[in-house]
Design a protein around this motif. Structure first.
Motif, PDB file in Angstrom:
ATOM      1  N   THR A 131       0.833  -1.195   0.000  1.00  0.00           N
ATOM      2  CA  THR A 131       0.000   0.000   0.000  1.00  0.00           C
ATOM      3  C   THR A 131       0.871   1.249   0.000  1.00  0.00           C
TER       4      THR A 131
ATOM      5  N   TYR B 207       0.449   5.289   0.479  1.00  0.00           N
ATOM      6  CA  TYR B 207      -0.436   6.371   0.908  1.00  0.00           C
ATOM      7  C   TYR B 207       0.012   7.679   0.278  1.00  0.00           C
TER       8      TYR B 207
ATOM      9  N   ALA C 129      -0.638   8.356   6.421  1.00  0.00           N
ATOM     10  CA  ALA C 129      -0.627   6.899   6.509  1.00  0.00           C
ATOM     11  C   ALA C 129      -1.918   6.402   7.147  1.00  0.00           C
TER      12      ALA C 129
ATOM     13  N   GLN D 102      -4.867   6.498   5.798  1.00  0.00           N
ATOM     14  CA  GLN D 102      -6.035   7.243   5.347  1.00  0.00           C
ATOM     15  C   GLN D 102      -6.013   7.382   3.825  1.00  0.00           C
ATOM     16  N   PRO D 103      -7.203   7.430   3.195  1.00  0.00           N
ATOM     17  CA  PRO D 103      -7.231   7.701   1.754  1.00  0.00           C
ATOM     18  C   PRO D 103      -6.844   9.150   1.478  1.00  0.00           C
TER      19      PRO D 103
ATOM     20  N   PHE E 169      -5.173   6.285  -1.200  1.00  0.00           N
ATOM     21  CA  PHE E 169      -4.036   5.384  -1.256  1.00  0.00           C
ATOM     22  C   PHE E 169      -4.196   4.425  -2.422  1.00  0.00           C
TER      23      PHE E 169
END
Length: 234
Positions: A141, A143, A147, A149-150, A152
């Motif tokens: 992932t 981001y 970090a 949180q959208p 991402f």
């Protein structure tokens, strides 16, 4: 064949608005312990030459532990077999700030046939659809702001063995994967390749929490569905 393309559209492409659910195409996405999700999909089909007129699909996921997930798929194809296929994933490594998530899994644990189509040439579709398939998947992932949180992006990569459960075509054989993104807490998108076809889709989460409305394209086939996720079951 259009009917089976619609089956794949129903099964392969489902994007949770939380950005963590792609149905039927194996990925390293998994539910956490005590989480469950139920999804329902329907498609009305044109019926040229007496072909199928509709398809219905239901899927139930269960996160048994933080490392084991099972999910059952029920697929009812007009003028063909109704099948229930059990699948399972085992998490080898959970994603951290420095390591990717890694998962191994098996599709069609019970070796259930998923079609009544007769053999064609040297291919026995019913027998092949009953074969189990195995895979290893990983994701990482990235981001774009804070970090956790959208927005991402998840990059997915998998390698697997032949899976004939989805529409008379070999999938998940060799390398497959793609990109999944959560743009906002309410909007997710995906672009994937399952080893045979490209897949794109979108999902929205209008509320209440856990509810997602999903739609997507597989080649020229379109589906729509709804799913609900809940947690704290055990």
């Amino acid at each position: 064949m259009r009917a089976f393309a619609c089956v794949i559209a129903l099964l392969v492409l489902c994007v949770g608005a939380r950005g963590d659910d792609i149905l039927a195409m194996p990925t390293a996405n998994m539910l956490d312990r005590g989480q469950m999700e139920f999804a329902y999909y329907h498609v009305d089909l044109p019926a040229p030459h007496g072909g199928p007129e509709n398809i219905e699909a239901q899927v139930l996921y269960a996160g048994l532990t933080d490392y084991i997930e099972l999910y059952a798929q029920r697929i009812a194809i007009d003028k063909d077999v109704t099948s229930v296929v059990l699948n399972g994933d085992l998490r080898l490594m959970k994603e951290t700030p420095t390591t990717p998530q890694m998962v191994i899994g098996c599709r069609n644990i019970g070796a259930t046939p998923t079609t009544n189509n007769p053999p064609f040439g040297t291919i026995n579709y019913r027998a092949r659809s009953a074969n189990q398939s195995y895979y290893f998947c990983t994701y990482r992932t990235f981001y774009l702001k804070d970090a956790g949180q959208p927005p991402f992006i998840k990059l997915h990569a998998c390698v697997g063995t032949s899976d004939w459960t989805l529409g008379l075509q070999r999938r998940h054989d060799g390398l497959f994967g793609g990109i999944q993104a959560l743009i906002t807490p309410y909007l997710g998108v995906v672009a994937l390749y399952d080893g045979a076809d490209s897949i794109t889709g979108v999902a929205i989460a209008p509320g209440p929490p856990g509810l997602a409305i999903r739609a997507g394209m597989f080649s020229d086939s379109f589906y729509v569905g709804v799913a609900y996720r809940w947690g704290g079951m055990w």
